[in-house]
Design a protein around this motif. Structure first.
Motif, PDB file in Angstrom:
ATOM      1  N   ILE A 111      42.941   0.112 -17.485  1.00 38.53           N
ATOM      2  CA  ILE A 111      44.100  -0.615 -18.017  1.00 38.53           C
ATOM      3  C   ILE A 111      45.178  -0.601 -16.941  1.00 38.53           C
ATOM      4  O   ILE A 111      45.598   0.464 -16.465  1.00 38.53           O
ATOM      5  CB  ILE A 111      44.634   0.051 -19.302  1.00 38.53           C
ATOM      6  N   ASP A 112      45.621  -1.795 -16.544  1.00 39.00           N
ATOM      7  CA  ASP A 112      46.687  -1.927 -15.544  1.00 39.00           C
ATOM      8  C   ASP A 112      48.006  -2.194 -16.265  1.00 39.00           C
ATOM      9  O   ASP A 112      48.100  -3.127 -17.074  1.00 39.00           O
ATOM     10  CB  ASP A 112      46.380  -3.066 -14.583  1.00 39.00           C
ATOM     11  N   VAL A 113      49.019  -1.387 -15.958  1.00 36.77           N
ATOM     12  CA  VAL A 113      50.327  -1.484 -16.611  1.00 36.77           C
ATOM     13  C   VAL A 113      51.379  -1.759 -15.539  1.00 36.77           C
ATOM     14  O   VAL A 113      51.485  -1.017 -14.551  1.00 36.77           O
ATOM     15  CB  VAL A 113      50.680  -0.197 -17.375  1.00 36.77           C
ATOM     16  N   GLU A 114      52.127  -2.834 -15.735  1.00 31.58           N
ATOM     17  CA  GLU A 114      53.206  -3.203 -14.809  1.00 31.58           C
ATOM     18  C   GLU A 114      54.548  -3.109 -15.536  1.00 31.58           C
ATOM     19  O   GLU A 114      54.884  -3.981 -16.338  1.00 31.58           O
ATOM     20  CB  GLU A 114      52.994  -4.624 -14.292  1.00 31.58           C
ATOM     21  N   PRO A 115      55.331  -2.050 -15.294  1.00 32.63           N
ATOM     22  CA  PRO A 115      56.664  -1.965 -15.917  1.00 32.63           C
ATOM     23  C   PRO A 115      57.579  -3.047 -15.356  1.00 32.63           C
ATOM     24  O   PRO A 115      57.601  -3.298 -14.149  1.00 32.63           O
ATOM     25  CB  PRO A 115      57.158  -0.570 -15.532  1.00 32.63           C
ATOM     26  N   THR A 116      58.314  -3.712 -16.223  1.00 27.64           N
ATOM     27  CA  THR A 116      59.239  -4.765 -15.789  1.00 27.64           C
ATOM     28  C   THR A 116      60.696  -4.399 -16.034  1.00 27.64           C
ATOM     29  O   THR A 116      61.559  -4.745 -15.232  1.00 27.64           O
ATOM     30  CB  THR A 116      58.926  -6.086 -16.523  1.00 27.64           C
ATOM     31  N   SER A 117      60.973  -3.743 -17.153  1.00 28.49           N
ATOM     32  CA  SER A 117      62.368  -3.346 -17.433  1.00 28.49           C
ATOM     33  C   SER A 117      62.396  -1.956 -18.068  1.00 28.49           C
ATOM     34  O   SER A 117      63.205  -1.690 -18.944  1.00 28.49           O
ATOM     35  CB  SER A 117      63.043  -4.354 -18.367  1.00 28.49           C
TER      36      SER A 117
ATOM     37  N   ASP B  73      62.731   5.494 -17.764  1.00 21.55           N
ATOM     38  CA  ASP B  73      62.768   6.650 -18.657  1.00 21.55           C
ATOM     39  C   ASP B  73      62.040   7.814 -17.993  1.00 21.55           C
ATOM     40  O   ASP B  73      61.496   7.684 -16.891  1.00 21.55           O
ATOM     41  CB  ASP B  73      62.112   6.311 -20.000  1.00 21.55           C
ATOM     42  N   ASN B  74      62.044   8.965 -18.694  1.00 22.64           N
ATOM     43  CA  ASN B  74      61.274  10.120 -18.247  1.00 22.64           C
ATOM     44  C   ASN B  74      59.787   9.976 -18.573  1.00 22.64           C
ATOM     45  O   ASN B  74      58.964  10.698 -18.018  1.00 22.64           O
ATOM     46  CB  ASN B  74      61.798  11.396 -18.922  1.00 22.64           C
ATOM     47  N   TRP B  75      59.442   9.078 -19.476  1.00 21.09           N
ATOM     48  CA  TRP B  75      58.095   8.995 -20.023  1.00 21.09           C
ATOM     49  C   TRP B  75      57.323   7.834 -19.407  1.00 21.09           C
ATOM     50  O   TRP B  75      57.870   6.752 -19.198  1.00 21.09           O
ATOM     51  CB  TRP B  75      58.152   8.823 -21.539  1.00 21.09           C
ATOM     52  N   LEU B  76      56.024   8.071 -19.146  1.00 21.12           N
ATOM     53  CA  LEU B  76      55.134   7.037 -18.648  1.00 21.12           C
ATOM     54  C   LEU B  76      54.134   6.727 -19.765  1.00 21.12           C
ATOM     55  O   LEU B  76      53.230   7.517 -20.040  1.00 21.12           O
ATOM     56  CB  LEU B  76      54.397   7.518 -17.398  1.00 21.12           C
ATOM     57  N   PRO B  77      54.266   5.598 -20.462  1.00 26.91           N
ATOM     58  CA  PRO B  77      53.410   5.311 -21.625  1.00 26.91           C
ATOM     59  C   PRO B  77      51.937   5.195 -21.240  1.00 26.91           C
ATOM     60  O   PRO B  77      51.588   4.661 -20.178  1.00 26.91           O
ATOM     61  CB  PRO B  77      53.960   3.977 -22.147  1.00 26.91           C
ATOM     62  N   VAL B  78      51.063   5.683 -22.139  1.00 25.31           N
ATOM     63  CA  VAL B  78      49.622   5.662 -21.892  1.00 25.31           C
ATOM     64  C   VAL B  78      48.896   5.250 -23.168  1.00 25.31           C
ATOM     65  O   VAL B  78      49.439   5.337 -24.272  1.00 25.31           O
ATOM     66  CB  VAL B  78      49.100   7.040 -21.423  1.00 25.31           C
TER      67      VAL B  78
ATOM     68  N   GLY C 280      48.410   5.479  -9.100  1.00 29.08           N
ATOM     69  CA  GLY C 280      49.569   4.663  -8.743  1.00 29.08           C
ATOM     70  C   GLY C 280      50.892   5.212  -9.215  1.00 29.08           C
ATOM     71  O   GLY C 280      51.944   4.689  -8.818  1.00 29.08           O
ATOM     72  N   ALA C 281      50.882   6.236 -10.048  1.00 26.39           N
ATOM     73  CA  ALA C 281      52.152   6.808 -10.501  1.00 26.39           C
ATOM     74  C   ALA C 281      52.815   7.549  -9.344  1.00 26.39           C
ATOM     75  O   ALA C 281      52.153   8.127  -8.478  1.00 26.39           O
ATOM     76  CB  ALA C 281      51.916   7.756 -11.671  1.00 26.39           C
ATOM     77  N   ALA C 282      54.110   7.536  -9.330  1.00 21.70           N
ATOM     78  CA  ALA C 282      54.844   8.187  -8.251  1.00 21.70           C
ATOM     79  C   ALA C 282      54.693   9.698  -8.342  1.00 21.70           C
ATOM     80  O   ALA C 282      54.316  10.260  -9.379  1.00 21.70           O
ATOM     81  CB  ALA C 282      56.318   7.792  -8.322  1.00 21.70           C
TER      82      ALA C 282
ATOM     83  N   THR D 270      58.163  12.838 -16.365  1.00 21.98           N
ATOM     84  CA  THR D 270      58.782  13.379 -15.164  1.00 21.98           C
ATOM     85  C   THR D 270      60.100  14.021 -15.569  1.00 21.98           C
ATOM     86  O   THR D 270      60.575  13.826 -16.693  1.00 21.98           O
ATOM     87  CB  THR D 270      59.007  12.290 -14.103  1.00 21.98           C
ATOM     88  N   THR D 271      60.670  14.765 -14.673  1.00 20.79           N
ATOM     89  CA  THR D 271      61.865  15.534 -15.029  1.00 20.79           C
ATOM     90  C   THR D 271      63.145  14.727 -14.957  1.00 20.79           C
ATOM     91  O   THR D 271      64.207  15.235 -15.301  1.00 20.79           O
ATOM     92  CB  THR D 271      61.993  16.756 -14.106  1.00 20.79           C
ATOM     93  N   ARG D 272      63.082  13.494 -14.513  1.00 23.39           N
ATOM     94  CA  ARG D 272      64.286  12.672 -14.454  1.00 23.39           C
ATOM     95  C   ARG D 272      63.947  11.244 -14.849  1.00 23.39           C
ATOM     96  O   ARG D 272      62.814  10.792 -14.693  1.00 23.39           O
ATOM     97  CB  ARG D 272      64.898  12.701 -13.053  1.00 23.39           C
ATOM     98  N   SER D 273      64.928  10.553 -15.338  1.00 20.29           N
ATOM     99  CA  SER D 273      64.729   9.174 -15.753  1.00 20.29           C
ATOM    100  C   SER D 273      64.658   8.276 -14.526  1.00 20.29           C
ATOM    101  O   SER D 273      65.517   8.335 -13.642  1.00 20.29           O
ATOM    102  CB  SER D 273      65.880   8.729 -16.653  1.00 20.29           C
ATOM    103  N   GLU D 274      63.616   7.442 -14.453  1.00 19.42           N
ATOM    104  CA  GLU D 274      63.466   6.569 -13.306  1.00 19.42           C
ATOM    105  C   GLU D 274      62.611   5.367 -13.677  1.00 19.42           C
ATOM    106  O   GLU D 274      61.982   5.324 -14.738  1.00 19.42           O
ATOM    107  CB  GLU D 274      62.837   7.304 -12.127  1.00 19.42           C
ATOM    108  N   VAL D 275      62.593   4.385 -12.787  1.00 22.80           N
ATOM    109  CA  VAL D 275      61.776   3.189 -12.960  1.00 22.80           C
ATOM    110  C   VAL D 275      60.419   3.452 -12.313  1.00 22.80           C
ATOM    111  O   VAL D 275      60.344   3.636 -11.097  1.00 22.80           O
ATOM    112  CB  VAL D 275      62.443   1.963 -12.332  1.00 22.80           C
ATOM    113  N   PRO D 276      59.326   3.491 -13.088  1.00 19.03           N
ATOM    114  CA  PRO D 276      58.023   3.795 -12.491  1.00 19.03           C
ATOM    115  C   PRO D 276      57.436   2.574 -11.791  1.00 19.03           C
ATOM    116  O   PRO D 276      57.747   1.435 -12.139  1.00 19.03           O
ATOM    117  CB  PRO D 276      57.181   4.201 -13.698  1.00 19.03           C
ATOM    118  N   PRO D 277      56.562   2.801 -10.830  1.00 23.50           N
ATOM    119  CA  PRO D 277      55.837   1.667 -10.220  1.00 23.50           C
ATOM    120  C   PRO D 277      54.709   1.231 -11.142  1.00 23.50           C
ATOM    121  O   PRO D 277      54.435   1.848 -12.173  1.00 23.50           O
ATOM    122  CB  PRO D 277      55.293   2.283  -8.922  1.00 23.50           C
ATOM    123  N   SER D 278      54.029   0.155 -10.786  1.00 22.73           N
ATOM    124  CA  SER D 278      52.845  -0.258 -11.538  1.00 22.73           C
ATOM    125  C   SER D 278      51.771   0.824 -11.403  1.00 22.73           C
ATOM    126  O   SER D 278      51.620   1.438 -10.337  1.00 22.73           O
ATOM    127  CB  SER D 278      52.320  -1.590 -11.008  1.00 22.73           C
ATOM    128  N   TYR D 279      51.021   1.053 -12.482  1.00 24.59           N
ATOM    129  CA  TYR D 279      50.014   2.118 -12.450  1.00 24.59           C
ATOM    130  C   TYR D 279      48.782   1.675 -13.212  1.00 24.59           C
ATOM    131  O   TYR D 279      48.817   0.744 -14.028  1.00 24.59           O
ATOM    132  CB  TYR D 279      50.577   3.419 -13.032  1.00 24.59           C
TER     133      TYR D 279
END
Length: 827
Positions: free
Chosen positions: A352-358, A361-366, A375-377, A391-400
């Motif tokens: 499953i390829d997930v591309e975050p657009t907007s 957060d701290n959470w990476l949905p699965v 591909g996760a940072a 992750t321990t801080r809120s950030e914009v994740p790359p595509s994974y």
């Protein structure tokens, strides 16, 4: 040789003091309110939509009206400000809480709810990129802040008589959005603000010019304090303005307050996130839809996307993370992940390829049971127990890319799965649950021989057949225990309440459970699934030993976005399920506001019968409001235009006769009644009794003034039309004007004696004295003469007299709202 001291001028009545006249003017608070609203238009750059302006308009209107009412009663300035703050608090309580006493009076629970709402607003600001959605928390925050500005501007303008000092306060209103927005503010908001501030200064300048021209010259007051007070106010405003500017300018450009400000991925940019908490009571925050993820690889398979799971129930509040998430641990997502509960590692894994657009957060949905995430940072961890990536801080994740097992057990497998005590205690602990909830759980699960059938029985309870209704707002509190109130009484809410309640009941039945927060499948767009803020949702996951965590969604879903797993559907290959399991609870899909808690979609509301009725009713209410506002504005314009025409050309006033004249006489009362109706309908949306109170208060407040204006217009038209009773009408109106100013003409006084007293006590200027002499002559001629002919000099003379009265003895607002002539003169 001694020189006699010059005689001290007679003390002017307090009602005629220039400052009293300024404080009693309608223009001053009106100009202050308009300036505040125009400055607040800068909010458009940081908050999307226009819903916030409606709240601000009501807040500013209530604050200005409260100030007018209290000052007309000569309440001290400090108490006026406190009264305005109290009215603002009532508005916030009625509009943004569900626990207010009589809906608008805040109690301890209401204050707690306001605090939670402001915390949610801070979280939305933390994870959002301007302009953020106009959700309820954001609207509450904006209303409070601009309401406080409105109180300050009103106080500086009216009470302190220093409207120029408001410029720095209003500048701070612009400074905050300008600091937060990465783009320039719209040009038109500066134009509106400048025009409104110029109008405020013009109103003040006109007032000061009239004072100096008629009675006082600047600087001739013998009291230094009179001169120093405005200076002190201006100095204080400068200090506050510079201090406020320092707060907004330092360290906020290009960033959102409460953010981490890190330099890792996503630093300096924004997006949407969700808050790790659900509430048992509250209101749905609905914002504009915005795409969060593009998902490829699922095809037509419909799956829930899990962002986080909540493991701890906080009695009478909701679900959250154990130790607020501080103790959560995990392994790096780089190598193959440890197997999730229920996944033995066998069987195919779906890519499953997930591309975050907007998403930020701290959470990476699965999806499902993750096995590998590519591909996760760096910095992302996988918690095998909770099934979340974070992750321990809120950030914009790359595509994974996620490789996950999406295998579902069958109902028969779940029925024969034995209980296994291999979870941390926090997944089974449940304390302080109302005995009525325990009894209801036992009633639902009585006779069931296994955990799956017990869980299914609880899941089937949350249906429309049992009285549960989807709504964007929970039912009014009827019980101190929020959980018992929802399950047994209110039965009204959105996905947070449904998921929270079922998870508690599962633990009461001895089944480990947790609340999952994430997203429904989304909608297909070209070659991918688009998941947006409207898809955010909360559901329940129950633990079945070697089968792992199994999904149960008690929130009724009716727009096609909901999912009923195969093990809960009737007619599956292993059968033996009750027929009613095919009746998925039917309400609305959750839509999440970016502030956190899951929310239900607007589309689903339209699919719900009762909710559609409510929306249709609400639409008709807003149509009614629009019609009433249009009629009220038209009537007000006609009243103002008629008054202006009367003042400019009284000799051109048409004769008072026919339907048109009658309508004109009643037009002020009609305009006032229409505005009362507008506010009555708007407050009816809060509560019918609140609307009744508002209508009665406004009728008592505006009724006497409107009745007095009707009588005034009737007499003035008799004068202008030069009817036989014109002189009597002029004398009656003159007596009424004096009575309204607190200096009535005794009936025993002759016309000439009364005229002398009137000229002296009201400080008439030359124009007024000339008009008074003409009026007295016409009245005496009418009373004692024999010809009875109309005198064409009466209309202009009476107009000059009224103008002089208004200039030199302006009416206080107490005199305008509660004219004494209504109770003293009956002619």
């Amino acid at each position: 040789m001694s020189t006699a001291a010059p005689p001290r001028p007679a003390k002017r009545p307090s009602s005629q003091h220039p400052l009293s006249a300024w404080r009693g003017s309608l223009l001053a608070p009106s100009a202050a309110g308009i300036a505040t609203l125009c400055a607040a238009t800068s909010v458009t750059s940081v908050v999307s939509g226009l819903a916030w302006f409606g709240y601000l308009f009501v807040a500013v209107l209530l604050i200005a009206a409260t100030g007018l009412a209290l000052r007309s009663l000569q309440v001290p300035t400090v108490l006026v400000g406190l009264g305005q703050l109290l009215v603002l608090l009532f508005l916030i309580t009625g509009a943004f809480t569900t626990h207010g006493i009589l809906q608008v009076i805040p109690g301890p629970e209401a204050f707690g709810e306001i605090g939670s709402t402001l915390s949610a607003a801070a979280e939305q600001i933390r994870v959002g990129l301007p302009p953020v959605e106009g959700t309820q928390p954001i609207l509450c925050l904006v209303t409070i802040l601009v309401g406080l500005v409105a109180v300050l501007v009103d106080t500086l303008t009216v009470a302190a008589a220093a409207p120029a000092a408001t410029g720095l306060v209003l500048l701070c209103v612009y400074a905050v959005p300008a600091a937060l927005s990465e783009e320039l503010l719209p040009w038109w908001t500066f134009l509106l603000g400048a025009a409104a501030f110029a109008g405020l200064l013009a109103v003040d300048g006109n007032h000061r010019h009239r004072r100096w021209r008629t009675r006082e010259a600047p600087g001739r007051s013998g009291k230094p304090g009179v001169l120093s007070a405005p200076v002190a106010v201006v100095c204080a405003a400068i200090v506050l303005g510079l201090f406020g500017g320092a707060i907004t300018w330092v360290g906020t450009v290009g960033r959102i307050p409460f953010g981490n400000g890190g330099d890792g991925p996503g630093a300096g940019s924004g997006g949407f996130g969700i808050q790790p908490f659900t509430e048992l009571r509250g209101m749905l925050d609905q914002g504009a839809n915005r795409e969060l993820f593009k998902v490829r690889g699922l095809g037509t398979d419909r799956r829930l996307l899990r962002a986080m799971t909540l493991d701890t129930y906080y009695p009478n509040k909701g679900w959250g993370l154990h130790d607020e998430g501080r103790s959560q641990q995990g392994v790096p997502v780089g190598p193959p992940l440890p197997p999730a509960p229920g996944d033995d590692g066998r069987g195919a894994a779906r890519r499953i390829d997930v591309e975050p657009t907007s998403w930020r957060d701290n959470w990476l949905p699965v999806y499902g049971a993750p096995r590998v995430i590519d591909g996760a940072a760096n910095g992302y961890l996988y918690d095998q127990v909770s099934g979340t990536v974070f992750t321990t801080r809120s950030e914009v994740p790359p595509s994974y890319t996620e490789y996950a097992s999406l295998k579902e057990p069958t109902a028969q497998e779940l029925r024969v799965t034995p209980r296994v005590d291999d979870l941390p205690p926090r997944y089974t602990q449940i304390d302080r649950v109302d005995d009525r909830v325990r009894a209801k759980t036992q009633q639902l699960t009585a006779g069931e021989s296994n955990d799956f059938d017990r869980a299914s029985a609880i899941w089937r309870y949350f249906t429309a057949q049992n009285g549960f209704v989807y709504d964007t707002k929970t039912a009014p509190a009827n019980d101190a225990d929020a959980l018992a109130d929802f399950i047994l009484n209110g039965k009204r809410g959105f996905c947070e309440q449904f998921a929270s309640a079922m998870a508690v009941m599962l633990r009461v039945a001895g089944i480990p459970s947790r609340v999952a927060i994430g997203f429904t499948p989304g909608v297909p767009v070209n070659d991918y699934l688009s998941i947006s803020t409207q898809d955010a949702h909360a559901w329940v996951e129950a633990y079945f030993g070697d089968k792992g965590w199994v999904t149960f969604d008690p929130t009724p879903l009716s727009d096609g976005r909901g999912i009923t797993p195969s093990y809960l559907q009737a007619g599956t290959q292993d059968g033996n399920q009750p027929d009613d399991t095919q009746v998925a609870p039917s309400t609305v899909q959750s839509s999440a506001a970016p502030t956190g808690a899951p929310r239900d979609t607007e589309q689903n509301q339209q699919a719900q019968g009762p909710q559609s009725t409510d929306e249709g009713t609400a639409a008709w209410i807003w149509v009614l409001v629009a019609v009433l506002v249009a009629l009220a504005v038209l009537a007000t314009v006609l009243v103002v235009a008629g008054g202006f025409r009367n003042r400019r050309r009284p000799d051109r006033e048409p004769a008072s006769s026919g339907l048109g004249a009658t309508l004109k006489n009643w037009l002020p009362l009609i305009a006032a009644a229409l505005w009362v109706a507008v506010l009555g309908v708007l407050t009816w949306l809060v509560a019918w009794w609140f609307s009744l109170i508002v209508v009665l208060l406004l009728a008592g407040l505006l009724g006497p003034s409107a009745a007095r204006d009707v009588g005034r217009r009737r007499r003035l038209q008799e004068i202008v039309a030069q009817r036989p009773g014109a002189a009597d009408a002029a004398w009656s109106e003159l007596r009424a004007e004096c009575a309204d100013r607190g200096l009535p003409i005794p009936p025993s006084d002759t016309v000439r004696v009364a005229g002398q007293k009137l000229a002296a006590k009201h400080h008439l200027d030359d124009e007024g004295r000339d008009g008074l002499r003409t009026v007295i002559g016409v009245v005496e001629k009418s009373w004692y003469g024999e010809d009875g002919q109309a005198d064409p000099t009466l209309p202009p003379a009476f107009d000059h007299l009224r103008r002089s009265l208004n200039r030199n003895a302006p009416l206080s607002w107490k005199g305008r709202l509660f004219p004494k002539s209504l109770f003293r003169n009956r002619d």
